[in-house]
Design a protein around this motif. Structure first.
Motif, short mmCIF file in Angstrom:
data_model
loop_
_atom_site.label_atom_id
_atom_site.label_comp_id
_atom_site.label_asym_id
_atom_site.label_seq_id
_atom_site.Cartn_x
_atom_site.Cartn_y
_atom_site.Cartn_z
N VAL A 174 0.86 -1.19 0.00
CA VAL A 174 0.00 0.00 0.00
C VAL A 174 0.89 1.24 0.00
CG1 VAL A 174 -1.81 1.25 1.25
CG2 VAL A 174 -1.81 -1.26 1.22
N GLY A 175 0.63 2.15 -0.96
CA GLY A 175 1.45 3.34 -1.09
C GLY A 175 1.16 4.40 -0.05
N SER A 176 2.14 5.28 0.14
CA SER A 176 1.98 6.39 1.09
C SER A 176 0.80 7.27 0.75
CB SER A 176 3.25 7.23 1.12
OG SER A 176 4.32 6.49 1.64
N ASP A 177 0.55 7.47 -0.54
CA ASP A 177 -0.59 8.28 -0.95
C ASP A 177 -1.90 7.64 -0.52
OD1 ASP A 177 -0.06 6.18 -2.77
OD2 ASP A 177 -1.02 7.26 -4.42
N GLU A 178 -1.95 6.31 -0.56
CA GLU A 178 -3.16 5.61 -0.14
C GLU A 178 -3.33 5.66 1.38
OE1 GLU A 178 -3.61 2.11 -3.34
OE2 GLU A 178 -1.68 2.15 -2.31
N SER A 223 18.45 1.68 -2.63
CA SER A 223 17.65 0.46 -2.76
C SER A 223 16.61 0.67 -3.84
CB SER A 223 16.91 0.17 -1.44
OG SER A 223 17.79 0.00 -0.36
N ASP A 224 16.35 -0.38 -4.60
CA ASP A 224 15.24 -0.34 -5.55
C ASP A 224 13.95 -0.46 -4.77
OD1 ASP A 224 16.89 -0.22 -7.82
OD2 ASP A 224 17.06 -2.41 -7.88
N VAL A 225 12.98 0.39 -5.07
CA VAL A 225 11.69 0.36 -4.39
C VAL A 225 10.65 -0.13 -5.38
CG1 VAL A 225 9.95 1.69 -3.14
CG2 VAL A 225 12.38 2.26 -2.88
N VAL A 226 9.93 -1.19 -5.01
CA VAL A 226 8.95 -1.82 -5.88
C VAL A 226 7.59 -1.80 -5.19
CG1 VAL A 226 8.29 -3.97 -7.05
CG2 VAL A 226 10.72 -3.33 -6.85
N GLY A 227 6.60 -1.34 -5.89
CA GLY A 227 5.25 -1.35 -5.33
C GLY A 227 4.38 -0.33 -6.02
N PRO A 228 3.12 -0.43 -5.77
CA PRO A 228 2.44 -1.38 -4.89
C PRO A 228 2.20 -2.74 -5.55
CG PRO A 228 0.85 0.18 -5.80
CD PRO A 228 2.21 0.59 -6.31
N LEU A 229 2.36 -3.79 -4.76
CA LEU A 229 2.03 -5.15 -5.17
C LEU A 229 0.97 -5.69 -4.22
CD1 LEU A 229 5.58 -6.69 -5.79
CD2 LEU A 229 4.10 -5.56 -7.44
#
Length: 154
Positions: free
Chosen positions: A109-113, A134-140
């Motif tokens: 869940v993203g920060s915006d959500e 670090s590579d950041v992956v999301g939202p999954l």
């Protein structure tokens, strides 16, 4: 046998474990956040939010796991790890994670959500803080993660 690449990791299973940790935190009286640290596609550490029950604003699971990883592993080992977290890390946690230097961060869940659920807008995004580290992956598994927040009494 060579270690799997991060793309070969079982992202869904690891994220679902963070969801269970988030539910445990909420049942205990904390806000619902959970994280696991994974190496070679195996969970090596896990934690859930304890900010309220430990009366410690630093007890976000991402920050606590970053702290523990820095004490127990060298930088090369940490670079081979993935932090899975139920929700995109807050700026405090992302800052701690830059020191840890994990290879990848995966969130649901993203920060915006979260801002929409809580009414608290993030001042800076974790992807900005972690850029180049670090590579950041999301939202999954976003819908599953969002459902946990819908059920929580924000």
């Amino acid at each position: 046998m060579t270690a799997p690449t991060f793309d070969e990791y079982d992202h869904d299973a690891h994220l679902r474990e963070t969801f269970e940790l988030a539910r445990e935190a909420a049942a205990r009286g904390d806000e619902l956040f959970g994280s696991v640290l994974v190496r070679d596609d195996t969970v090596i550490m896990s934690d859930s939010n304890r900010e309220i029950t430990d009366d410690d604003i630093r007890r976000h699971p991402e920050l606590h796991l970053a702290y523990r990883a820095c004490r127990e592993f060298d930088p090369d080992e940490r670079a081979s790890m993935v932090m899975y977290t139920s929700t995109e890390p807050c700026p405090m946690c992302a800052g701690g994670m830059t020191t840890a230097g994990f290879g990848q961060i995966v969130y649901s869940v993203g920060s915006d959500e979260i801002a929409a659920f809580t009414g608290n807008e993030p001042v800076v995004w974790s992807t900005e803080i972690l850029a180049g580290v670090s590579d950041v992956v999301g939202p999954l598994l976003n819908e599953e993660g969002r459902q946990i927040h819908r059920e929580y009494d924000w």
